[in-house]
Design an enzyme around this catalytic site. Structure first.
Site, PDB file in Angstrom:
ATOM      1  N   GLU A 103       0.834  -1.196   0.000  1.00  0.00           N
ATOM      2  CA  GLU A 103       0.000   0.000   0.000  1.00  0.00           C
ATOM      3  C   GLU A 103       0.871   1.249   0.000  1.00  0.00           C
ATOM      4  OE1 GLU A 103      -3.328  -0.205   2.730  1.00  0.00           O
ATOM      5  OE2 GLU A 103      -4.160  -1.895   1.601  1.00  0.00           O
TER       6      GLU A 103
ATOM      7  N   GLU B 146      -4.786  -8.598  -0.987  1.00  0.00           N
ATOM      8  CA  GLU B 146      -5.668  -8.313   0.158  1.00  0.00           C
ATOM      9  C   GLU B 146      -7.079  -8.161  -0.382  1.00  0.00           C
ATOM     10  OE1 GLU B 146      -4.560  -5.342   3.088  1.00  0.00           O
ATOM     11  OE2 GLU B 146      -2.423  -5.798   2.802  1.00  0.00           O
TER      12      GLU B 146
HETATM   13  O1  AHR Z   1      -5.612  -6.088   6.372  1.00  0.00           O
HETATM   14  C1  AHR Z   1      -5.570  -4.958   7.191  1.00  0.00           C
HETATM   15  C2  AHR Z   1      -4.849  -3.792   6.551  1.00  0.00           C
HETATM   16  O2  AHR Z   1      -5.552  -3.388   5.421  1.00  0.00           O
HETATM   17  C3  AHR Z   1      -3.464  -4.061   6.021  1.00  0.00           C
HETATM   18  O3  AHR Z   1      -2.481  -3.942   6.984  1.00  0.00           O
HETATM   19  C4  AHR Z   1      -3.284  -2.980   5.009  1.00  0.00           C
HETATM   20  O4  AHR Z   1      -2.383  -3.343   3.997  1.00  0.00           O
HETATM   21  C5  AHR Z   1      -4.687  -2.718   4.531  1.00  0.00           C
HETATM   22  O5  AHR Z   1      -4.994  -1.376   4.551  1.00  0.00           O
END
Ligand code: AHR
Length: 523
Positions: free
Chosen positions: A195, A327
């Site tokens: 991110e 994610e």
């Molecule tokens: O999964 C939780 C968080 O969500 C992670 O640390 C981040 O990469 C995303 O914003």
């Protein structure tokens, strides 16, 4: 006229009359037109140092009364092994952006205790490099390590990579051996940045692309440029866009594409598709109207993938670079009474539908989507498993993964069928999604996710040149929309044998109940 979805492999939209619940929806499975292979890695997991994801969830320590192997919970290992988790991403997430790998090696009693500045609490570093690779080994999964490119340097990354992979008689390899692991660790994938547009440094895509090029240079991947005999064979995954940010994708690919093997995408299912509204939806006790909005937001994964793939196809027409959705999952308000920063939420039948709908979308995009990692494996967000002390519950999401297991490395068989559209607050989405594939065991599998909480559907699918005569399967459903399992209590929801399908005259007839996930095996 009402919009309906045509579930071709491309899942394109079409216009037609709405099907009535009791109508038979006809379609076909193109058994003679095999598509791409569905990478097993799309059933990957994500395990971050966040809340009780690692500590309690995976790691209890060797002295714990909870049954463990070298500190890692036996119940969690058995459950994850049973669904053949193909790959685990670790240690974050945002945590990776502040992680110093040196904190997590050597005698545990001597490891520093740090503040976990993203998620709160103290990080004991009891679970570090050696423990992670032990965990992956215990569940037979490949490893995906996220390195810190936000608060660390290329030199720090390079040292960790050499510590992990060196086969030489150098100081880092000797240190690894002194810490109990003489052989190099099997590092499958390395995320360079997490991110980067947010917790990874709030970078612009232009700035990130430049930084990425620098890190990728010192990554010393075997085979890249003149490094033909390096020990580091891991694939490089660049920190990719959030949601539908195609500009990020374009700028990063154009500037750094040749130096990556894959680029990540983060897409969470949140209320109204707006992360700032994530606490407006709850995992449990939600009003029925909230069901459709969440399933609609999950469905949005499809146009988001299409938008990014269009950019990728322009810059990388050979499709060398993979898209890793590393994610994804539902993000609701934390359970009342839990620490908000721990992102602990229950998990219901609705989450199982989100998972199944998402898998069907990934299958339709298998040519480019070659990994996905649900957030997260244990006790965090859309978790596979929930633990409480010595007890563990398998969530409905876990069971969706269990049902879809045969799709690992299976070959897509295009499905042509038209589903009626459902209406949510923010848009419309197909009532059901279907995918089919020829699996490694020689059987054809058909997966159906009926997101319609009110109606079942009769389906009749022509099997073309397929020669199947026998069908069996399992269903995941429940009477309550928020049916869920709780650690220490009898299961309220689990898969059951499904008897609503038959094959006659090369047609597969399915009586698909409302709010259900069904996976059929044809032979
Ligand atoms: O999964 C939780 C968080 O969500 C992670 O640390 C981040 O990469 C995303 O914003």
């Amino acid at each position: 006229m009402k919009r309906i979805a045509s579930l071709l492999t491309s899942l394109t939209m079409a216009l037609a009359a709405p099907a009535q619940a009791q109508d038979t929806v006809t379609g076909s499975i193109a058994t003679d037109q095999p598509g791409p292979v569905i990478s097993r890695n799309i059933q990957g997991q994500f395990a971050e140092h966040l809340g009780r994801g690692i500590y309690d969830g995976i790691w209890v320590g060797p002295d714990s009364a909870i049954p463990n192997t070298r500190g890692i919970r036996n119940d969690v290992v058995a459950a994850l092994k049973a669904v053949k988790v193909p790959v685990v991403r670790w240690p974050g997430g945002c945590f990776a952006d502040i992680y110093n790998w040196r904190d997590g090696i050597g005698p545990r009693s001597a490891r520093p205790v740090r503040k976990n500045d993203w998620w709160g609490g103290l990080e004991t570093n009891a679970f570090g490099t050696h423990e992670f690779f032990d965990f992956a080994d215990q569940i037979d999964a490949q490893t995906y390590v996220a390195i810190n490119m936000a608060t660390a340097t290329p030199a720090v990354m390079r040292e960790w990579m050499d510590y992990l992979t060196s086969r030489a008689d150098d100081t880092l390899a000797r240190e690894r051996a002194a810490n109990g692991h003489a052989a190099p660790f099997p590092v499958g994938f390395v995320g360079i940045g997490n991110e980067a547009w947010g917790c990874g440094g709030a970078q612009t895509p232009e700035y990130f692309a430049t930084e990425y090029r620098k890190f990728a240079t010192f990554f010393h991947k075997n085979g890249a440029t003149f490094h033909m005999h390096n020990d580091n064979t891991a694939l490089r995954v660049a920190s990719g866009p959030n949601n539908d940010d195609t500009r990020w994708m374009e700028v990063v690919l154009k500037n750094a594409g040749p130096m990556m093997d894959a680029i990540s995408l983060h897409y969470y299912t949140v209320w109204h598709g707006d992360w700032t509204q994530r606490n407006s939806a709850t995992a449990l006790n939600f009003p029925p109207a909230q069901w459709n909005e969440i399933l609609y937001q999950a469905w949005r994964m499809e146009p988001v993938l299409r938008a990014h793939e269009a950019v990728m196809d322009q810059v990388d027409p050979q499709r060398r670079i993979g898209l890793f959705v590393d994610e994804w999952g539902t993000w609701y308000a934390p359970e009342p009474g839990t620490e908000p920063g721990h992102l602990y939420q229950q998990n219901t039948l609705r989450d199982a539908l989100v998972a199944a709908e998402t898998f069907n979308i990934f299958h339709a995009h298998a040519a480019r989507v070659r990994m996905a990692n649900i957030a997260q494996a244990v006790n965090v967000l859309q978790a596979m498993l929930l633990t409480q002390g010595a007890n563990m519950a398998k969530t409905p999401t876990y069971y969706a993964f269990a049902l879809y297991r045969p799709f690992q490395d299976a070959t897509v068989l295009p499905v042509h069928v038209t589903a009626p559209m459902l209406t949510a607050e923010s848009g419309q989405f197909p009532a059901f999604t279907i995918s089919a594939a020829k699996a490694q065991d020689g059987k054809t599998y058909v997966a159906l996710a009926n997101a319609d909480k009110d109606h079942g559907y009769h389906l009749a699918l022509d099997l073309g040149t397929g020669k199947a005569t026998h069908v069996s399967g399992h269903i995941l459903t429940a009477a309550k929309l928020d049916a869920h399992n709780t650690p220490g209590q009898a299961e309220a929801i689990a898969p059951a044998p499904f008897h609503g399908a038959a094959i006659q005259d090369n047609r597969l007839a399915i009586d698909l109940p409302a709010k259900s996930v069904v996976v059929l095996s044809l032979d």
